[in-house]
Design a protein around this motif. Structure first.
Motif, PDB file in Angstrom:
ATOM      1  N   ARG A 171     -63.732  22.582  47.737  1.00  0.00           N
ATOM      2  CA  ARG A 171     -62.929  23.523  46.955  1.00  0.00           C
ATOM      3  C   ARG A 171     -62.927  23.056  45.506  1.00  0.00           C
ATOM      4  NH1 ARG A 171     -57.210  24.036  49.807  1.00  0.00           N
ATOM      5  NH2 ARG A 171     -57.028  25.721  48.279  1.00  0.00           N
ATOM      6  N   THR A 172     -63.237  23.963  44.595  1.00  0.00           N
ATOM      7  CA  THR A 172     -63.448  23.557  43.208  1.00  0.00           C
ATOM      8  C   THR A 172     -62.596  24.337  42.220  1.00  0.00           C
ATOM      9  OG1 THR A 172     -65.291  25.111  42.950  1.00  0.00           O
ATOM     10  CG2 THR A 172     -65.830  22.872  43.709  1.00  0.00           C
ATOM     11  N   LEU A 173     -62.244  23.643  41.140  1.00  0.00           N
ATOM     12  CA  LEU A 173     -61.540  24.220  40.003  1.00  0.00           C
ATOM     13  C   LEU A 173     -62.245  23.771  38.732  1.00  0.00           C
ATOM     14  CD1 LEU A 173     -57.857  23.369  41.030  1.00  0.00           C
ATOM     15  CD2 LEU A 173     -58.832  25.680  40.943  1.00  0.00           C
ATOM     16  N   ALA A 174     -62.059  24.517  37.662  1.00  0.00           N
ATOM     17  CA  ALA A 174     -62.640  24.126  36.383  1.00  0.00           C
ATOM     18  C   ALA A 174     -61.796  24.686  35.251  1.00  0.00           C
ATOM     19  CB  ALA A 174     -64.077  24.622  36.252  1.00  0.00           C
ATOM     20  N   MET A 175     -61.884  24.026  34.102  1.00  0.00           N
ATOM     21  CA  MET A 175     -61.210  24.543  32.924  1.00  0.00           C
ATOM     22  C   MET A 175     -61.975  24.133  31.672  1.00  0.00           C
ATOM     23  SD  MET A 175     -57.831  22.048  32.570  1.00  0.00           S
ATOM     24  CE  MET A 175     -57.125  23.160  31.350  1.00  0.00           C
ATOM     25  N   LYS A 176     -61.819  24.929  30.657  1.00  0.00           N
ATOM     26  CA  LYS A 176     -62.320  24.630  29.313  1.00  0.00           C
ATOM     27  C   LYS A 176     -61.094  24.754  28.406  1.00  0.00           C
ATOM     28  CE  LYS A 176     -65.939  25.972  26.009  1.00  0.00           C
ATOM     29  NZ  LYS A 176     -66.819  24.798  26.089  1.00  0.00           N
ATOM     30  N   PRO A 177     -60.368  23.643  28.218  1.00  0.00           N
ATOM     31  CA  PRO A 177     -59.069  23.722  27.542  1.00  0.00           C
ATOM     32  C   PRO A 177     -59.111  24.387  26.171  1.00  0.00           C
ATOM     33  CG  PRO A 177     -59.353  21.576  28.549  1.00  0.00           C
ATOM     34  CD  PRO A 177     -60.671  22.280  28.656  1.00  0.00           C
ATOM     35  N   VAL A 178     -60.156  24.079  25.390  1.00  0.00           N
ATOM     36  CA  VAL A 178     -60.288  24.651  24.050  1.00  0.00           C
ATOM     37  C   VAL A 178     -61.633  25.351  23.950  1.00  0.00           C
ATOM     38  CG1 VAL A 178     -60.341  24.188  21.574  1.00  0.00           C
ATOM     39  CG2 VAL A 178     -58.912  22.775  23.074  1.00  0.00           C
ATOM     40  N   ALA A 179     -61.615  26.603  23.529  1.00  0.00           N
ATOM     41  CA  ALA A 179     -62.866  27.341  23.352  1.00  0.00           C
ATOM     42  C   ALA A 179     -62.797  28.119  22.047  1.00  0.00           C
ATOM     43  CB  ALA A 179     -63.107  28.285  24.521  1.00  0.00           C
ATOM     44  N   SER A 180     -63.725  27.844  21.141  1.00  0.00           N
ATOM     45  CA  SER A 180     -63.878  28.674  19.948  1.00  0.00           C
ATOM     46  C   SER A 180     -65.043  29.625  20.183  1.00  0.00           C
ATOM     47  CB  SER A 180     -64.103  27.802  18.709  1.00  0.00           C
ATOM     48  OG  SER A 180     -65.169  26.902  18.913  1.00  0.00           O
ATOM     49  N   GLY A 181     -65.098  30.671  19.401  1.00  0.00           N
ATOM     50  CA  GLY A 181     -66.128  31.686  19.629  1.00  0.00           C
ATOM     51  C   GLY A 181     -65.724  32.659  20.718  1.00  0.00           C
ATOM     52  N   CYS A 182     -64.468  33.088  20.707  1.00  0.00           N
ATOM     53  CA  CYS A 182     -63.968  34.025  21.721  1.00  0.00           C
ATOM     54  C   CYS A 182     -64.074  35.465  21.215  1.00  0.00           C
ATOM     55  CB  CYS A 182     -62.516  33.709  22.064  1.00  0.00           C
ATOM     56  SG  CYS A 182     -62.269  32.088  22.833  1.00  0.00           S
ATOM     57  N   ASP A 183     -64.203  36.384  22.156  1.00  0.00           N
ATOM     58  CA  ASP A 183     -64.324  37.802  21.835  1.00  0.00           C
ATOM     59  C   ASP A 183     -63.002  38.521  22.070  1.00  0.00           C
ATOM     60  OD1 ASP A 183     -67.118  37.590  21.295  1.00  0.00           O
ATOM     61  OD2 ASP A 183     -67.503  37.621  23.455  1.00  0.00           O
ATOM     62  N   ASP A 184     -62.742  39.520  21.235  1.00  0.00           N
ATOM     63  CA  ASP A 184     -61.578  40.384  21.466  1.00  0.00           C
ATOM     64  C   ASP A 184     -61.862  41.307  22.646  1.00  0.00           C
ATOM     65  OD1 ASP A 184     -59.612  39.757  19.426  1.00  0.00           O
ATOM     66  OD2 ASP A 184     -61.045  40.533  17.966  1.00  0.00           O
ATOM     67  N   THR A 185     -60.929  41.370  23.581  1.00  0.00           N
ATOM     68  CA  THR A 185     -61.037  42.280  24.722  1.00  0.00           C
ATOM     69  C   THR A 185     -59.675  42.934  24.939  1.00  0.00           C
ATOM     70  OG1 THR A 185     -60.296  40.822  26.518  1.00  0.00           O
ATOM     71  CG2 THR A 185     -62.583  40.546  25.748  1.00  0.00           C
ATOM     72  N   PRO A 186     -59.605  43.971  25.751  1.00  0.00           N
ATOM     73  CA  PRO A 186     -58.298  44.579  26.042  1.00  0.00           C
ATOM     74  C   PRO A 186     -57.311  43.591  26.661  1.00  0.00           C
ATOM     75  CG  PRO A 186     -60.074  46.040  26.708  1.00  0.00           C
ATOM     76  CD  PRO A 186     -60.712  44.750  26.340  1.00  0.00           C
ATOM     77  N   ASP A 187     -57.825  42.527  27.281  1.00  0.00           N
ATOM     78  CA  ASP A 187     -56.955  41.535  27.906  1.00  0.00           C
ATOM     79  C   ASP A 187     -56.657  40.351  26.997  1.00  0.00           C
ATOM     80  OD1 ASP A 187     -56.853  42.925  30.388  1.00  0.00           O
ATOM     81  OD2 ASP A 187     -58.847  42.155  30.870  1.00  0.00           O
ATOM     82  N   GLY A 188     -57.159  40.394  25.759  1.00  0.00           N
ATOM     83  CA  GLY A 188     -56.957  39.282  24.841  1.00  0.00           C
ATOM     84  C   GLY A 188     -58.269  38.569  24.558  1.00  0.00           C
ATOM     85  N   LEU A 189     -58.196  37.440  23.878  1.00  0.00           N
ATOM     86  CA  LEU A 189     -59.402  36.683  23.553  1.00  0.00           C
ATOM     87  C   LEU A 189     -60.016  36.104  24.825  1.00  0.00           C
ATOM     88  CD1 LEU A 189     -58.275  34.764  20.337  1.00  0.00           C
ATOM     89  CD2 LEU A 189     -59.901  36.665  20.473  1.00  0.00           C
ATOM     90  N   ARG A 190     -61.331  36.258  24.932  1.00  0.00           N
ATOM     91  CA  ARG A 190     -62.040  35.744  26.098  1.00  0.00           C
ATOM     92  C   ARG A 190     -63.301  35.015  25.631  1.00  0.00           C
ATOM     93  NH1 ARG A 190     -57.826  36.528  27.887  1.00  0.00           N
ATOM     94  NH2 ARG A 190     -57.201  37.683  29.744  1.00  0.00           N
ATOM     95  N   ASN A 191     -63.593  33.887  26.287  1.00  0.00           N
ATOM     96  CA  ASN A 191     -64.748  33.070  25.962  1.00  0.00           C
ATOM     97  C   ASN A 191     -65.774  33.152  27.082  1.00  0.00           C
ATOM     98  OD1 ASN A 191     -65.953  30.029  26.388  1.00  0.00           O
ATOM     99  ND2 ASN A 191     -65.925  30.631  24.233  1.00  0.00           N
ATOM    100  N   GLU A 192     -67.038  33.350  26.715  1.00  0.00           N
ATOM    101  CA  GLU A 192     -68.087  33.514  27.721  1.00  0.00           C
ATOM    102  C   GLU A 192     -68.209  32.288  28.617  1.00  0.00           C
ATOM    103  OE1 GLU A 192     -72.892  34.510  28.000  1.00  0.00           O
ATOM    104  OE2 GLU A 192     -71.934  34.127  26.060  1.00  0.00           O
ATOM    105  N   ASP A 193     -68.120  31.089  28.037  1.00  0.00           N
ATOM    106  CA  ASP A 193     -68.248  29.873  28.835  1.00  0.00           C
ATOM    107  C   ASP A 193     -67.132  29.770  29.873  1.00  0.00           C
ATOM    108  OD1 ASP A 193     -70.407  29.246  27.292  1.00  0.00           O
ATOM    109  OD2 ASP A 193     -69.428  27.673  26.144  1.00  0.00           O
ATOM    110  N   ALA A 194     -65.913  30.080  29.455  1.00  0.00           N
ATOM    111  CA  ALA A 194     -64.787  30.021  30.387  1.00  0.00           C
ATOM    112  C   ALA A 194     -64.961  31.020  31.527  1.00  0.00           C
ATOM    113  CB  ALA A 194     -63.473  30.279  29.650  1.00  0.00           C
ATOM    114  N   LEU A 195     -65.483  32.193  31.220  1.00  0.00           N
ATOM    115  CA  LEU A 195     -65.714  33.205  32.254  1.00  0.00           C
ATOM    116  C   LEU A 195     -66.795  32.753  33.238  1.00  0.00           C
ATOM    117  CD1 LEU A 195     -65.560  36.408  30.034  1.00  0.00           C
ATOM    118  CD2 LEU A 195     -63.798  35.581  31.615  1.00  0.00           C
ATOM    119  N   ILE A 196     -67.814  32.048  32.733  1.00  0.00           N
ATOM    120  CA  ILE A 196     -68.858  31.511  33.622  1.00  0.00           C
ATOM    121  C   ILE A 196     -68.250  30.500  34.584  1.00  0.00           C
ATOM    122  CG2 ILE A 196     -70.911  30.041  33.666  1.00  0.00           C
ATOM    123  CD1 ILE A 196     -71.784  31.452  31.074  1.00  0.00           C
TER     124      ILE A 196
END
Length: 230
Positions: free
Chosen positions: A34-59
């Motif tokens: 069972r696995t978990l992951a996080m990217k505590p700080v991410a710059s280069g985020c995109d504006d989305t209807p749900d707020g800022l989102r980072n491609e790496d974090a989504l991966i």
């Protein structure tokens, strides 16, 4: 709580930390972990209807086995694709190691076999005028996985990074070689042999170049058993 926690760093920015992290998560899942992951700080985020989102974090969210809210995976999301301490200053925010440690400890309390925490850039990336990102894994005494891109200069960068990690009192648990370009570097085999002989930690795998990276397919190139020993 998470039985094993590791911090993922690289010799520089753009070396494939997210791709390697996602492949490790997929490899661990194939072992029934069972696995978990996080990217505590991410710059280069995109504006989305749900707020800022980072491609790496989504991966990372797609690759890990357990479900988390986006804000738990990436609690500090910054829009400009620049150094985190500069992006934070432009946004009127302050990043501190203590705050990041708190985020990580929160996830460490969740049940899982493996937690990966992906850093930003390399080992000495600033968080603010006084602290570098290294202060967070040092505070948590978190072993480190090092990502090394197979390109000219990687031996020097890898050895210096491993030396800095150990000087800060942490263990380099393993390293992964990543091919960042379709064409192999000159003398790749000799470079790999030198790194294997001198990094003094297990090589967990050598990821092949993929035009459209697929972490699940790349997981077959990794041996993650060393992450679950002891």
């Amino acid at each position: 709580m998470a039985r094993k926690s590791y911090f993922v760093t690289g010799t520089d920015t753009g070396v494939g930390k997210t791709l390697v992290s996602a492949a490790i998560l997929e490899a661990a899942a194939s072992l029934g972990k069972r696995t978990l992951a996080m990217k505590p700080v991410a710059s280069g985020c995109d504006d989305t209807p749900d707020g800022l989102r980072n491609e790496d974090a989504l991966i990372l969210m797609e690759a890990m086995s357990e479900s988390l809210a986006y804000d738990q995976v990436n609690p500090v999301a910054l829009k400009p694709a620049i150094a985190p301490h500069v992006a934070a200053a432009q946004a009127g925010r302050q990043i501190t190691a203590e705050r990041l440690v708190g985020f990580c400890r929160g996830l460490q309390m969740r049940p899982a076999d493996l937690l990966l925490v992906e850093g930003a850039g390399g080992w000495r990336v600033p968080l603010n005028d006084r602290e570098t990102y290294a202060a967070m894994p040092v505070a948590l005494q978190m072993p480190v996985i090092l990502v090394v891109p197979l390109k000219l200069g990687c031996i020097n960068h890898a050895l210096l990074t491993a030396e800095a990690i150990r000087r800060d009192g942490l263990t380099v648990a393993g390293w992964v070689a990543n091919r960042p370009e379709a064409e192999a570097m000159d003398c790749e085999q000799e470079t790999l042999e030198y790194l294997i002989n001198h990094l003094e930690t297990p090589c967990m795998g050598i990821l092949p170049w993929q035009d459209s990276p697929d972490p699940r397919a790349l997981a077959a190139s990794l041996n993650v058993h060393c992450l679950f020993e002891n």
